[in-house]
Design a protein around this motif. Structure first.
Motif, mmCIF file in Angstrom:
data_model
loop_
_atom_site.group_PDB
_atom_site.id
_atom_site.type_symbol
_atom_site.label_atom_id
_atom_site.label_comp_id
_atom_site.label_asym_id
_atom_site.label_seq_id
_atom_site.Cartn_x
_atom_site.Cartn_y
_atom_site.Cartn_z
ATOM 1 N N ARG A 131 33.336 14.364 -14.315
ATOM 2 C CA ARG A 131 32.670 13.399 -13.443
ATOM 3 C C ARG A 131 32.438 12.069 -14.153
ATOM 4 O O ARG A 131 32.367 11.018 -13.517
ATOM 5 C CB ARG A 131 31.325 13.963 -12.961
ATOM 6 C CG ARG A 131 31.440 14.907 -11.781
ATOM 7 C CD ARG A 131 31.841 14.166 -10.522
ATOM 8 N NE ARG A 131 31.934 15.033 -9.352
ATOM 9 C CZ ARG A 131 32.263 14.599 -8.147
ATOM 10 N NH1 ARG A 131 32.529 13.329 -7.957
ATOM 11 N NH2 ARG A 131 32.355 15.436 -7.146
ATOM 12 N N PRO A 169 37.984 12.964 -10.143
ATOM 13 C CA PRO A 169 37.543 11.576 -10.335
ATOM 14 C C PRO A 169 38.693 10.708 -10.839
ATOM 15 O O PRO A 169 39.471 11.112 -11.705
ATOM 16 C CB PRO A 169 36.431 11.716 -11.384
ATOM 17 C CG PRO A 169 35.888 13.106 -11.168
ATOM 18 C CD PRO A 169 37.082 13.932 -10.787
ATOM 19 N N ALA A 170 38.792 9.502 -10.303
ATOM 20 C CA ALA A 170 39.979 8.666 -10.519
ATOM 21 C C ALA A 170 40.212 8.310 -11.979
ATOM 22 O O ALA A 170 41.366 8.161 -12.402
ATOM 23 C CB ALA A 170 39.850 7.394 -9.686
ATOM 24 N N THR A 220 39.347 10.074 -14.712
ATOM 25 C CA THR A 220 39.331 11.195 -15.642
ATOM 26 C C THR A 220 40.571 11.181 -16.534
ATOM 27 O O THR A 220 41.697 11.071 -16.046
ATOM 28 C CB THR A 220 39.259 12.531 -14.889
ATOM 29 O OG1 THR A 220 38.045 12.596 -14.163
ATOM 30 C CG2 THR A 220 39.323 13.706 -15.867
ATOM 31 N N TRP A 271 35.063 19.763 -8.322
ATOM 32 C CA TRP A 271 34.172 18.972 -9.159
ATOM 33 C C TRP A 271 32.744 18.938 -8.613
ATOM 34 O O TRP A 271 32.017 17.972 -8.798
ATOM 35 C CB TRP A 271 34.736 17.558 -9.338
ATOM 36 C CG TRP A 271 36.013 17.579 -10.108
ATOM 37 C CD1 TRP A 271 36.164 17.453 -11.448
ATOM 38 C CD2 TRP A 271 37.335 17.767 -9.578
ATOM 39 N NE1 TRP A 271 37.494 17.565 -11.803
ATOM 40 C CE2 TRP A 271 38.238 17.760 -10.664
ATOM 41 C CE3 TRP A 271 37.833 17.957 -8.287
ATOM 42 C CZ2 TRP A 271 39.608 17.916 -10.505
ATOM 43 C CZ3 TRP A 271 39.205 18.127 -8.140
ATOM 44 C CH2 TRP A 271 40.068 18.099 -9.228
ATOM 45 N N ARG A 320 28.946 9.140 -12.088
ATOM 46 C CA ARG A 320 30.073 9.207 -11.154
ATOM 47 C C ARG A 320 30.795 7.866 -11.041
ATOM 48 O O ARG A 320 32.017 7.820 -10.869
ATOM 49 C CB ARG A 320 29.585 9.682 -9.791
ATOM 50 C CG ARG A 320 29.179 11.161 -9.794
ATOM 51 C CD ARG A 320 28.770 11.661 -8.430
ATOM 52 N NE ARG A 320 27.487 11.132 -7.993
ATOM 53 C CZ ARG A 320 27.297 10.402 -6.911
ATOM 54 N NH1 ARG A 320 28.329 10.090 -6.126
ATOM 55 N NH2 ARG A 320 26.096 9.969 -6.580
ATOM 56 N N GLY A 359 33.084 7.566 -13.933
ATOM 57 C CA GLY A 359 34.229 8.444 -13.786
ATOM 58 C C GLY A 359 35.206 8.010 -12.715
ATOM 59 O O GLY A 359 36.390 8.366 -12.771
ATOM 60 N N GLU A 360 34.731 7.249 -11.737
ATOM 61 C CA GLU A 360 35.601 6.817 -10.648
ATOM 62 C C GLU A 360 36.193 5.428 -10.891
ATOM 63 O O GLU A 360 37.383 5.208 -10.705
ATOM 64 C CB GLU A 360 34.824 6.813 -9.319
ATOM 65 C CG GLU A 360 34.472 8.194 -8.795
ATOM 66 C CD GLU A 360 35.674 8.950 -8.267
ATOM 67 O OE1 GLU A 360 36.761 8.340 -8.137
ATOM 68 O OE2 GLU A 360 35.538 10.150 -7.990
ATOM 69 N N HIS A 361 35.338 4.489 -11.312
ATOM 70 C CA HIS A 361 35.807 3.112 -11.473
ATOM 71 C C HIS A 361 35.049 2.468 -12.635
ATOM 72 O O HIS A 361 34.072 1.741 -12.428
ATOM 73 C CB HIS A 361 35.588 2.320 -10.184
ATOM 74 C CG HIS A 361 36.488 1.135 -10.048
ATOM 75 N ND1 HIS A 361 36.664 0.203 -11.049
ATOM 76 C CD2 HIS A 361 37.295 0.719 -9.020
ATOM 77 C CE1 HIS A 361 37.500 -0.732 -10.662
ATOM 78 N NE2 HIS A 361 37.905 -0.443 -9.429
ATOM 79 N N GLY A 397 34.525 10.997 -16.480
ATOM 80 C CA GLY A 397 35.826 10.453 -16.822
ATOM 81 C C GLY A 397 36.480 11.024 -18.058
ATOM 82 O O GLY A 397 37.468 10.472 -18.542
#
Length: 427
Positions: free
Chosen positions: A150, A416-417, A419, A360, A293, A296-298, A152
């Motif tokens: 989560r 997550p994008a 990771t 996740w 989060r 981990g995403e952006h 990354g």
């Protein structure tokens, strides 16, 4: 919103332009055929008894005695009906409910238990308590995996964290004669492995997968060396920590099936009950979880609003290591009473599979871990029952189910994008 029709009765949305996803009914059809050939045609006329109560239970539930053949026939008919319903829903472009899939799995499992237990008595309590015991270290590992990914970081090193936690938990617990000291040492051991993972992958931008695999191999080598050179010759002093006793919760532990399964467990299991919802709450309901989060995403967007991406990743991965180390300590202090070579036995990788299967989400990952624990215990029960099905074949069930669930029932599992992607400030 043209093209979409809401059906209040089913609480689903039908979209005329959406492609039909036939994977779920196809997989269900395959399992129905297996049930027909294996359970119906391969089951004799013997009876199977399901025992729901233990002698000490306040409420005694009588055994359920069924014809294994009749159970197989009824289950197969239900499976066929559910498969047809699933196909009709897909034809109408209605998403197949997760509960329909779960119900299908429960019915198939009931038929499998009938086939395994024909001519014997199966204790449901032993089946469920054993499953929970085997799943507990996996759940801790899965929580560590969810937290790491989560934020990354692909935490491939869960296997090493579990093994180091098991090793230090046994040694320190034996030296200090304190199980809690062993638990603390196991958590620190898992965190140390995480710190190395974080230092190389976050600070020095080394590929996270490579670092994780190398750490797993390194921990295996270190623990094997010390086991052979030190623990084997001094097992009584250095490798005999004992285990936490089971603590029965009054009244609740007397409830048939549920009581002994959930409320007559070790303190490490009760701690797991608390930790799963706490991790979920922190990740999805707090500002800290939102930051995790976001990183981990952006990570670039998170950096733009003032979040220190690499520092957030560093301490989050370390916390994940603490949890995985606790899971490792459970292997020795909650189950086996001693450390043995490579006792994690691939459970760190299974924990990663639970993370993916649970999308996740801490709660769903824990349920996936329970599935693995149940399948492992099912192999033990089948062997004790003298089933004709090879125990090793049954032991492969969770892995096959995971592949089918991810590829056929759950669909694409997208994490997550960011990771596995290192982050350099400003890039």
């Amino acid at each position: 919103m043209s093209g979409a029709v809401v059906l209040p009765q089913a609480d689903v949305v039908v979209t005329k332009d959406a492609p039909r996803a036939w994977k779920t009914p196809i997989v269900m059809a395959a399992f129905t055929v297996v049930a027909l050939l294996w359970f119906v045609l391969g089951t004799g006329g013997e009876e199977v008894a399901f025992r729901w109560s233990q002698t000490r239970d306040a409420l005694q539930v009588p055994d359920t005695v069924l014809s294994a053949k009749a159970l197989a026939i009824v289950a197969t008919v239900i499976l066929a009906i559910v498969t047809v319903v699933s196909a009709v829903l897909v034809q109408r472009r209605v998403r197949v409910s997760l509960w329909l899939v779960v119900g299908f799995g429960v019915v198939w499992l009931a038929a499998l238990l009938g086939q395994i237990g024909q001519g014997t008595t199966l204790s449901i309590v032993l089946l469920t308590t054993g499953a929970l015991s085997l799943a507990t270290p996996l759940i801790y590992g899965a929580l560590a995996g969810v937290i790491g990914e989560r934020v990354g970081v692909a935490n491939i090193a869960i296997e090493g964290q579990l093994l180091m936690g098991a090793f230090l938990g046994a040694v320190v617990g034996s030296i200090t004669d304190s199980l809690w000291a062993g638990v603390l040492a196991g958590m620190i051991g898992g965190a140390l492995v995480s710190l190395v993972l974080a230092a190389f992958s976050i600070t020095y931008l080394v590929d996270q997968i490579i670092v994780g695999v190398v750490l797993n191999v390194l921990v295996i080598g270190i623990t094997n060396f010390f086991f052979s050179a030190v623990l084997s010759a001094n097992a009584q002093e250095l490798n005999f920590p004992g285990t936490f006793p089971k603590v029965a919760i009054p009244v609740l532990s007397d409830i048939p099936v549920i009581g002994p399964t959930l409320f007559d467990q070790r303190i490490t299991t009760y701690l797991m009950y608390v930790l799963v919802p706490v991790v979920w709450f922190v990740l999805f309901k707090t500002r800290i979880g939102l930051r995790i989060r976001a990183v981990g995403e952006h990570p670039l967007a998170a950096d733009t609003v003032g979040i220190n991406v690499n520092r957030t990743r560093f301490w989050t991965v370390t916390v994940a290591g603490l949890i995985a180390g606790l899971g490792g300590a459970v292997l020795t202090l909650g189950e086996s009473n001693a450390f043995v070579r490579e006792m994690s036995n691939g459970q760190g990788y299974i924990a990663l599979a639970c993370v993916i299967l649970g999308r996740w989400n801490p709660v769903m990952a824990a349920l996936a871990a329970l599935m693995f624990g149940f399948a492992r215990n099912l192999a033990v029960v089948a062997n004790q029952a003298g089933s004709d099905i090879p125990a090793d074949l049954i032991a492969t069930t969770p892995y096959v189910v995971t592949l089918i669930a991810v590829a056929g029932l759950i669909g694409r599992a997208i994490g997550p994008a960011a990771t596995g992607k290192p982050y350099v400030a400003g890039h």
